[in-house]
Design a protein around this motif. Structure first.
Motif, mmCIF file in Angstrom:
data_model
loop_
_atom_site.group_PDB
_atom_site.id
_atom_site.type_symbol
_atom_site.label_atom_id
_atom_site.label_comp_id
_atom_site.label_asym_id
_atom_site.label_seq_id
_atom_site.Cartn_x
_atom_site.Cartn_y
_atom_site.Cartn_z
ATOM 1 N N LEU A 11 0.842 -1.191 0.000
ATOM 2 C CA LEU A 11 0.000 0.000 0.000
ATOM 3 C C LEU A 11 0.877 1.240 0.000
ATOM 4 N N VAL A 12 0.593 2.163 -0.903
ATOM 5 C CA VAL A 12 1.374 3.385 -1.015
ATOM 6 C C VAL A 12 0.447 4.542 -1.376
ATOM 7 N N GLN A 13 0.793 5.739 -0.932
ATOM 8 C CA GLN A 13 0.011 6.927 -1.260
ATOM 9 C C GLN A 13 0.308 7.408 -2.671
ATOM 10 N N PRO A 14 -0.642 8.103 -3.302
ATOM 11 C CA PRO A 14 -0.351 8.693 -4.613
ATOM 12 C C PRO A 14 0.911 9.548 -4.563
ATOM 13 N N GLY A 15 1.730 9.411 -5.593
ATOM 14 C CA GLY A 15 3.000 10.103 -5.639
ATOM 15 C C GLY A 15 4.141 9.345 -5.009
ATOM 16 N N GLY A 16 3.838 8.250 -4.335
ATOM 17 C CA GLY A 16 4.855 7.453 -3.690
ATOM 18 C C GLY A 16 5.541 6.493 -4.636
ATOM 19 N N SER A 17 6.398 5.648 -4.066
ATOM 20 C CA SER A 17 7.207 4.726 -4.855
ATOM 21 C C SER A 17 7.201 3.330 -4.262
ATOM 22 N N LEU A 18 7.386 2.351 -5.134
ATOM 23 C CA LEU A 18 7.586 0.963 -4.755
ATOM 24 C C LEU A 18 8.585 0.345 -5.716
ATOM 25 N N ARG A 19 9.290 -0.679 -5.262
ATOM 26 C CA ARG A 19 10.147 -1.455 -6.138
ATOM 27 C C ARG A 19 9.707 -2.907 -6.098
ATOM 28 N N LEU A 20 9.256 -3.403 -7.237
ATOM 29 C CA LEU A 20 8.849 -4.788 -7.359
ATOM 30 C C LEU A 20 10.024 -5.643 -7.819
ATOM 31 N N SER A 21 10.053 -6.878 -7.351
ATOM 32 C CA SER A 21 11.098 -7.815 -7.724
ATOM 33 C C SER A 21 10.505 -9.004 -8.455
ATOM 34 N N CYS A 22 11.261 -9.517 -9.405
ATOM 35 C CA CYS A 22 10.901 -10.712 -10.154
ATOM 36 C C CYS A 22 12.088 -11.651 -10.073
ATOM 37 N N ALA A 23 12.014 -12.616 -9.178
ATOM 38 C CA ALA A 23 13.124 -13.525 -8.924
ATOM 39 C C ALA A 23 12.982 -14.785 -9.765
ATOM 40 N N LYS A 76 21.871 -11.559 -8.721
ATOM 41 C CA LYS A 76 20.741 -12.018 -7.924
ATOM 42 C C LYS A 76 19.693 -12.731 -8.759
ATOM 43 N N ASN A 77 19.930 -12.825 -10.069
ATOM 44 C CA ASN A 77 18.998 -13.480 -10.987
ATOM 45 C C ASN A 77 17.594 -12.891 -10.835
ATOM 46 N N THR A 78 17.543 -11.569 -10.785
ATOM 47 C CA THR A 78 16.311 -10.862 -10.484
ATOM 48 C C THR A 78 16.124 -9.668 -11.410
ATOM 49 N N VAL A 79 14.888 -9.453 -11.819
ATOM 50 C CA VAL A 79 14.494 -8.265 -12.562
ATOM 51 C C VAL A 79 13.648 -7.392 -11.640
ATOM 52 N N TYR A 80 13.825 -6.078 -11.733
ATOM 53 C CA TYR A 80 13.124 -5.147 -10.878
ATOM 54 C C TYR A 80 12.243 -4.208 -11.686
ATOM 55 N N LEU A 81 11.199 -3.723 -11.039
ATOM 56 C CA LEU A 81 10.378 -2.659 -11.598
ATOM 57 C C LEU A 81 10.290 -1.555 -10.557
ATOM 58 N N GLN A 82 11.022 -0.470 -10.789
ATOM 59 C CA GLN A 82 10.962 0.688 -9.911
ATOM 60 C C GLN A 82 9.772 1.533 -10.323
ATOM 61 N N MET A 83 8.850 1.750 -9.402
ATOM 62 C CA MET A 83 7.610 2.453 -9.670
ATOM 63 C C MET A 83 7.607 3.762 -8.887
ATOM 64 N N ASN A 84 7.688 4.875 -9.598
ATOM 65 C CA ASN A 84 7.673 6.199 -8.991
ATOM 66 C C ASN A 84 6.433 6.968 -9.422
ATOM 67 N N SER A 85 6.137 8.035 -8.687
ATOM 68 C CA SER A 85 4.984 8.892 -8.995
ATOM 69 C C SER A 85 3.722 8.070 -9.193
ATOM 70 N N LEU A 86 3.474 7.178 -8.279
ATOM 71 C CA LEU A 86 2.361 6.245 -8.424
ATOM 72 C C LEU A 86 1.016 6.961 -8.384
ATOM 73 N N LYS A 87 0.090 6.452 -9.182
ATOM 74 C CA LYS A 87 -1.253 6.988 -9.302
ATOM 75 C C LYS A 87 -2.268 5.935 -8.868
#
Length: 130
Positions: A11-23, A76-87
């Protein structure tokens, strides 16, 4: 067995950020040309939003361009998705999967599945709300 596991949602507020991982497990990322990220909003169909190829080339749908960044960490055999300015419209379940290729042209994002089609895991839930 070949497997991709998503994590990092929350859970994040609008305008916030999250980083998703794909291992990745059962294979190394270099063995596959492309890893794609997909977003499934509540009550809607899954749609491709971003990808990274074997050569490190990235593509983005217009809805996330300039806000999201896909990257990989081979150690780390991982792909990331950096999510900024979330809506709020970014809310939904996010999945990663391997495919043949992807591209973007004239504001249109294209995803080309592998020969066996896409394989989906559990995904990770992202909720953007004030």
């Amino acid at each position: 067995q070949v497997q991709l596991e998503e994590s990092g949602g929350g859970l994040v507020q609008p305008g916030g950020s999250l980083r998703l991982s794909c291992a990745a497990s059962g294979f190394t990322l270099d063995d596959y040309s492309t890893i794609g990220w997909f977003h499934q909003p509540p009550g809607k169909e899954r749609e491709g939003i971003s990808c990274i190829t074997h050569d490190g080339i990235t593509h983005y749908a217009d809805s996330v361009k300039g806000r999201f960044t896909v990257s990989r960490d081979k150690a780390k055999n991982t792909v990331y998705l950096q999510m900024n300015s979330l809506k709020p419209e970014d809310t939904g379940v996010y999945y990663c999967t391997e495919g043949q290729s992807c591209a973007s042209s004239d504001g249109v994002y294209y995803w080309i599945p592998g020969a066996t089609g896409d394989r989906w895991g559990q995904g990770t839930q992202v909720t953007v709300s004030s």
